[in-house]
Motif scaffolding. Structure first.
Motif, PDB file in Angstrom:
ATOM      1  N   TYR A 184       0.803  -1.221   0.000  1.00 31.84           N
ATOM      2  CA  TYR A 184       0.000   0.000   0.000  1.00 31.84           C
ATOM      3  C   TYR A 184       0.842   1.280   0.000  1.00 31.84           C
ATOM      4  CZ  TYR A 184      -4.320  -2.590   0.332  1.00 31.84           C
ATOM      5  OH  TYR A 184      -5.390  -3.419   0.046  1.00 31.84           O
ATOM      6  N   MET A 185       2.152   1.121   0.046  1.00 37.82           N
ATOM      7  CA  MET A 185       3.061   2.257  -0.124  1.00 37.82           C
ATOM      8  C   MET A 185       3.744   2.214  -1.488  1.00 37.82           C
ATOM      9  SD  MET A 185       3.129   4.330   2.529  1.00 37.82           S
ATOM     10  CE  MET A 185       4.726   5.147   2.339  1.00 37.82           C
ATOM     11  N   SER A 186       3.328   1.287  -2.333  1.00 38.58           N
ATOM     12  CA  SER A 186       4.012   1.085  -3.616  1.00 38.58           C
ATOM     13  C   SER A 186       3.863   2.264  -4.572  1.00 38.58           C
ATOM     14  CB  SER A 186       3.498  -0.191  -4.291  1.00 38.58           C
ATOM     15  OG  SER A 186       2.102  -0.111  -4.550  1.00 38.58           O
ATOM     16  N   GLY A 187       2.883   3.108  -4.321  1.00 35.96           N
ATOM     17  CA  GLY A 187       2.712   4.279  -5.177  1.00 35.96           C
ATOM     18  C   GLY A 187       3.681   5.406  -4.867  1.00 35.96           C
ATOM     19  N   ASN A 188       4.480   5.234  -3.821  1.00 36.36           N
ATOM     20  CA  ASN A 188       5.469   6.246  -3.441  1.00 36.36           C
ATOM     21  C   ASN A 188       6.862   5.725  -3.751  1.00 36.36           C
ATOM     22  OD1 ASN A 188       3.002   6.783  -1.557  1.00 36.36           O
ATOM     23  ND2 ASN A 188       4.222   8.650  -1.458  1.00 36.36           N
TER      24      ASN A 188
END
Length: 212
Positions: A184-188
Motif C-alpha cells: 500500500y506504499m508502492s505508489g510512493n
C-alpha cells in the motif's frame, strides 16, 4: 491537373493563424456581450486586463493546515501548483507531475490524494493537510519522528509524500504486516532505495499505537 487541385486545397500556416485569431476575437466579443454592465463600466482603465482576469479565474474557498483561504484561481491550476506557487507551501514536492511517484501526496478531508492530478477547483470547501501541517510547533508528528529515527530518507525529496502516505496507510488499516505496508506504499517511489527503513518507521508508529 491533380497537383493543381491539391495545391488549391492546401491549408497554409497563415490560414491556421487567421482562423485562430478569428476564434479568439469572436470569443472575446461574446464574453464582453455577456459580461455584467457594471464590470464594463468600472473597467474603463485597463479594461482588457480586468475583463480577462474576470473571465479566466474562478473563486475558491479552501482550508489548508487549519487556515482558510478565499482565492481566485485559473481553472486549470492543480492543487499541487496552488500549494506551492500561491500558498508557498513547498514541502509538497513536484516529482513526475503525472501521478506516478507519490511525491505530491497530501490529505484532503482525511484521504490521501495525488495533488498533481487534482484540479484545485475540485477541492471547494475542502480541508487539506500538507507536510507543513503535521507538526505542532516544534513538536514533530510521530511519523516524522519515526522517519528520523529509522533513517527513512536520504536525499529527502520524496520524504514528505512518503510520510503523508505512511500516515494514511495506518489510518486506512493497511499496516498490519510489512508486506501489506509495502503493497500500500508502492505508489510512493524512493529513488534512494530507503524502502526497508520506511517500512520500519511505519511499523513502529503502527505498533506504538500513537495518535496520528
Amino acid at each position: 491537373m491533380a497537383s493543381k487541385k491539391t495545391n488549391q486545397n492546401k491549408v497554409t500556416p497563415e490560414d491556421v493563424n487567421s482562423r485562430r485569431d478569428f476564434i479568439k476575437k469572436s470569443g472575446l466579443f461574446t464574453a464582453l456581450a455577456l459580461a455584467p454592465p457594471s464590470l464594463v463600466m468600472a473597467s474603463e482603465n485597463k479594461w482588457d486586463e480586468k475583463i480577462a482576469e474576470y473571465l479566466e479565474t474562478v473563486p475558491l474557498s479552501i482550508e489548508v493546515n487549519g487556515t482558510k483561504h478565499n482565492l481566485n484561481i485559473e481553472p486549470r491550476t492543480t492543487l499541487l501548483d496552488l500549494l506551492r506557487e500561491q500558498l508557498q507551501l513547498t514541502g509538497t514536492k513536484k516529482g513526475c507531475d503525472h501521478g506516478q511517484c507519490g511525491a505530491c501526496t497530501v490529505h484532503v478531508n482525511g484521504t490521501r490524494i495525488l495533488s498533481c492530478l487534482s484540479l484545485a477547483t475540485m477541492q471547494q470547501n475542502a480541508q487539506v493537510t500538507t507536510i507543513e501541517g503535521l507538526s505542532k510547533g516544534k513538536k514533530l508528528h510521530p511519523m516524522q519522528e519515526a522517519f528520523i529515527k529509522h533513517d527513512g530518507f536520504q536525499c529527502g525529496y520524496c520524504t514528505p509524500g512518503q510520510i503523508m502516505s505512511g500516515i494514511a496507510c495506518i489510518k486506512e488499516g493497511h499496516a498490519n504486516s510489512r508486506e501489506e505496508i509495502s503493497e500500500y506504499m508502492s505508489g510512493n517511489i524512493c529513488r534512494c532505495g530507503a524502502y526497508h527503513n520506511i517500512v520500519d518507521a511505519i511499523t513502529e508508529v503502527k505498533e506504538g499505537g500513537k495518535e496520528i
